[in-house]
Design a protein around this motif. Structure first.
Motif, mmCIF file in Angstrom:
data_model
loop_
_atom_site.group_PDB
_atom_site.id
_atom_site.type_symbol
_atom_site.label_atom_id
_atom_site.label_comp_id
_atom_site.label_asym_id
_atom_site.label_seq_id
_atom_site.Cartn_x
_atom_site.Cartn_y
_atom_site.Cartn_z
ATOM 1 N N CYS A 60 -1.251 -6.279 9.726
ATOM 2 C CA CYS A 60 -0.697 -5.421 10.630
ATOM 3 C C CYS A 60 -1.344 -4.140 10.744
ATOM 4 O O CYS A 60 -1.486 -3.795 12.189
ATOM 5 C CB CYS A 60 0.797 -5.110 10.250
ATOM 6 S SG CYS A 60 1.636 -6.496 10.157
ATOM 7 N N TYR A 61 -1.885 -3.432 9.899
ATOM 8 C CA TYR A 61 -2.557 -2.566 10.000
ATOM 9 C C TYR A 61 -3.852 -2.407 10.844
ATOM 10 O O TYR A 61 -3.999 -1.851 12.010
ATOM 11 C CB TYR A 61 -3.131 -1.735 8.820
ATOM 12 C CG TYR A 61 -4.066 -0.651 8.671
ATOM 13 C CD1 TYR A 61 -3.924 0.579 9.325
ATOM 14 C CD2 TYR A 61 -5.490 -0.923 8.458
ATOM 15 C CE1 TYR A 61 -4.780 1.685 9.218
ATOM 16 C CE2 TYR A 61 -6.362 -0.042 8.570
ATOM 17 C CZ TYR A 61 -6.057 1.253 9.192
ATOM 18 O OH TYR A 61 -6.923 2.213 9.080
ATOM 19 N N PRO A 86 1.293 -10.440 -2.387
ATOM 20 C CA PRO A 86 1.063 -11.098 -0.993
ATOM 21 C C PRO A 86 1.416 -10.056 0.008
ATOM 22 O O PRO A 86 1.017 -10.262 1.179
ATOM 23 C CB PRO A 86 2.034 -12.298 -0.928
ATOM 24 C CG PRO A 86 2.594 -12.502 -2.423
ATOM 25 C CD PRO A 86 2.296 -11.339 -3.140
ATOM 26 N N SER A 87 2.176 -8.967 -0.188
ATOM 27 C CA SER A 87 2.193 -7.958 0.664
ATOM 28 C C SER A 87 1.171 -7.241 1.443
ATOM 29 O O SER A 87 1.028 -6.493 2.095
ATOM 30 C CB SER A 87 3.400 -6.884 0.313
ATOM 31 O OG SER A 87 3.050 -6.153 -0.592
ATOM 32 N N GLU A 130 -6.194 5.206 4.196
ATOM 33 C CA GLU A 130 -5.561 5.217 5.379
ATOM 34 C C GLU A 130 -4.743 4.220 5.701
ATOM 35 O O GLU A 130 -3.474 4.422 6.387
ATOM 36 C CB GLU A 130 -7.016 4.920 6.361
ATOM 37 C CG GLU A 130 -6.646 5.023 7.845
ATOM 38 C CD GLU A 130 -7.833 4.858 8.605
ATOM 39 O OE1 GLU A 130 -7.569 4.747 9.890
ATOM 40 O OE2 GLU A 130 -8.723 4.758 8.200
ATOM 41 N N ILE A 131 -4.681 3.042 4.921
ATOM 42 C CA ILE A 131 -3.697 1.910 5.160
ATOM 43 C C ILE A 131 -2.505 2.523 4.643
ATOM 44 O O ILE A 131 -1.425 2.433 5.177
ATOM 45 C CB ILE A 131 -4.071 0.747 4.421
ATOM 46 C CG1 ILE A 131 -5.278 0.027 5.232
ATOM 47 C CG2 ILE A 131 -3.169 -0.303 4.770
ATOM 48 C CD1 ILE A 131 -5.781 -1.351 4.767
ATOM 49 N N GLY A 132 -2.517 3.119 3.433
ATOM 50 C CA GLY A 132 -1.064 3.570 2.799
ATOM 51 C C GLY A 132 -0.480 4.745 3.660
ATOM 52 O O GLY A 132 0.753 4.582 3.658
ATOM 53 N N PHE A 190 0.733 -1.345 0.173
ATOM 54 C CA PHE A 190 0.072 0.020 -0.061
ATOM 55 C C PHE A 190 0.871 1.353 -0.064
ATOM 56 O O PHE A 190 0.324 2.372 0.152
ATOM 57 C CB PHE A 190 -0.876 -0.074 1.310
ATOM 58 C CG PHE A 190 -2.135 -1.004 0.895
ATOM 59 C CD1 PHE A 190 -3.341 -0.847 0.490
ATOM 60 C CD2 PHE A 190 -1.625 -2.447 1.958
ATOM 61 C CE1 PHE A 190 -4.333 -1.952 0.560
ATOM 62 C CE2 PHE A 190 -2.758 -3.061 1.747
ATOM 63 C CZ PHE A 190 -4.021 -2.783 1.146
ATOM 64 N N LEU A 191 2.029 1.143 0.032
ATOM 65 C CA LEU A 191 2.931 2.410 0.173
ATOM 66 C C LEU A 191 2.730 3.521 -0.846
ATOM 67 O O LEU A 191 2.637 4.576 -0.549
ATOM 68 C CB LEU A 191 4.445 2.038 0.121
ATOM 69 C CG LEU A 191 5.300 3.018 0.285
ATOM 70 C CD1 LEU A 191 5.284 3.561 1.793
ATOM 71 C CD2 LEU A 191 6.903 2.690 0.131
ATOM 72 N N GLU A 192 2.464 3.018 -2.003
ATOM 73 C CA GLU A 192 2.029 4.163 -3.236
ATOM 74 C C GLU A 192 0.607 4.680 -3.308
ATOM 75 O O GLU A 192 0.121 5.556 -3.797
ATOM 76 C CB GLU A 192 2.426 3.466 -4.584
ATOM 77 C CG GLU A 192 3.960 3.038 -4.774
ATOM 78 C CD GLU A 192 4.864 4.034 -4.490
ATOM 79 O OE1 GLU A 192 4.693 5.246 -4.945
ATOM 80 O OE2 GLU A 192 5.811 3.820 -3.894
ATOM 81 N N LYS A 193 -0.220 4.080 -2.118
ATOM 82 C CA LYS A 193 -1.303 4.704 -2.175
ATOM 83 C C LYS A 193 -1.684 5.474 -0.926
ATOM 84 O O LYS A 193 -2.371 5.067 0.079
ATOM 85 C CB LYS A 193 -2.587 3.265 -1.876
ATOM 86 C CG LYS A 193 -2.456 2.098 -3.093
ATOM 87 C CD LYS A 193 -3.120 0.858 -3.077
ATOM 88 C CE LYS A 193 -2.959 0.164 -4.213
ATOM 89 N NZ LYS A 193 -3.512 -1.169 -4.240
#
Length: 396
Positions: free
Chosen positions: A165-166, A157-158, A87-89, A80-83
């Motif tokens: 974890c979030y 898979p990530s 909220e998760i990003g 989700f890093l690019e999103k």
């Protein structure tokens, strides 16, 4: 004079675990390691009992990062890093902004954490692993999740491991605001998994999870589902280490989200009720280590106390006599997390032919030899690897 040293940069090797039986593919991949930062101690909850604080170390290495990029191979994006609009990003970005030691490790500074390192961390990430650090009413919740690579031909898979974890951390905040008592990690696993199943941002996937609640009275309450795990070291000896949960070799117990279109394919999906739950009393000086199987598949358990003893000798050096107890604990947490990830990566690069084949063997090679002799597996297993350490101290 402060502790100094370069962050470890050792080569590694990979394999992905199965939803269904499948042999890992042994291929060179890539890495990045970040190391720990020290988090603020916890606000006292029980003022008339002994108070404990924890110095935290974090280190991780993606199997999809340099120096193992093949010519022309593109960088693989994860999660989700690019999103950042989600909220998760945003939360994933916050976790990956936790400062980590690289370059010179100096107790009074940020350990070499600069914009270039921050950019590298965001670029390579933790692969299919992820982590959570959450403080709630005097308790500290830590968790690691390892996405099951067998889903890789269908989804990233990530996404599942980051979302788990979030939602685990989010459940800790939510339940903590509703209850006066401490939250059991298995309740967080149940709640977090339920929320992942309802989260439309995750269409499918699976992962393991190991988590712990560290409280001010010195108790560690652990939950472990799958083949990630935890260890407790005391006086440079292994006081306790968890046992992996597997269905068969290289196939861990795992939480899964299975689309209806795949419902009859026999994909493994376990329940949070399958998790092992244990409590352990902690003492000042104890070191708690959470790890994904990138470490346990490659690091023989007897090597853990050897590495811990080596770090103790470094900290006991006269050149480090100026360190205060809190600085010493912070350095131990940060450096030990880095040492374990660096050593794990070194072990991943082993071929099994060291010393004419008489050198020490990785746990993965030994288990493969016993359970899957037809593979002829030798050496290490390249994988993502994530480690969180917590050093126990008594509050001032």
């Amino acid at each position: 004079m402060s502790i100094t040293g370069a962050a470890m940069s050792m080569s590694l090797s990979t394999g992905s675990r199965s939803l269904l039986p499948r042999q890992p593919i042994r291929s060179l991949c890539r890495f990045l390691n970040t190391s720990s930062s020290t988090f603020p101690t916890i606000t006292p909850l029980y003022p008339h009992t002994p108070q404990y604080a924890y110095s935290i170390g974090l280190s991780y290495s993606s199997k999809s990062s340099p120096p193992f990029l093949q010519p022309g191979e593109k960088v693989r994006p994860y999660g989700f890093l690019e999103k950042q609009e989600t909220e998760i990003g945003k939360w994933v970005g916050q976790m990956m902004d936790l400062e980590a030691g690289r370059g010179e490790l100096v107790s009074s500074a940020l350990g070499g954490w600069g914009q270039d390192v921050r950019d590298q961390v965001r670029k390579w990430g933790a692969g299919e692993d992820f982590f959570a650090v959450q403080s709630v009413k005097g308790d500290l919740h830590l968790a690691l999740s390892d996405g099951v690579g067998g889903w890789g031909d269908r989804v990233d898979p990530s996404l599942f491991s980051q979302a788990l974890c979030y939602h685990y951390a989010r459940s800790a905040r939510s339940l903590g605001s509703q209850r006066s008592e401490s939250i059991d990690p298995q309740d967080l696993l149940r709640s977090g998994y339920k929320d992942v199943l309802a989260d439309k941002a995750v269409s499918a996937g699976g992962s393991t999870l190991v988590g712990v609640r560290l409280d001010e009275e010195g108790e560690g309450r652990f939950v472990n589902l799958g083949d990630s795990g935890y260890a407790i070291l005391r006086d440079d000896k292994v006081k306790h280490i968890s046992s992996p949960q597997t269905h068969f070799f290289n196939c861990p117990v795992q939480l899964s989200k299975v689309p209806s279109s795949m419902g009859q394919m026999g994909i493994i999906h376990d329940s949070p009720e399958s998790a092992d739950v244990e409590s352990h009393g902690l003492e000042v000086g104890d070191v708690v280590v959470l790890f994904t199987d990138g470490l346990s598949d490659n690091l023989p358990v007897p090597h853990l106390p050897l590495l811990s003893s080596a770090l103790t000798r470094l900290l006991d050096s006269p050149t480090n006599a100026h360190l205060s107890p809190s600085e010493r604990d912070a350095e131990r947490a940060r450096l030990f997390a880095d040492m374990l990830v660096g050593y794990g990566r070194m072990a991943m690069a082993r071929t099994g032919d060291e010393d004419g084949g008489k050198g020490w063997k990785t746990p993965f090679e030994l288990e493969a030899r016993e359970k899957m002799p037809q593979w002829g597996w030798k050496g290490g297993k390249i994988d993502d690897i994530t480690v969180i350490t917590a050093v126990v101290s008594e509050k001032d």
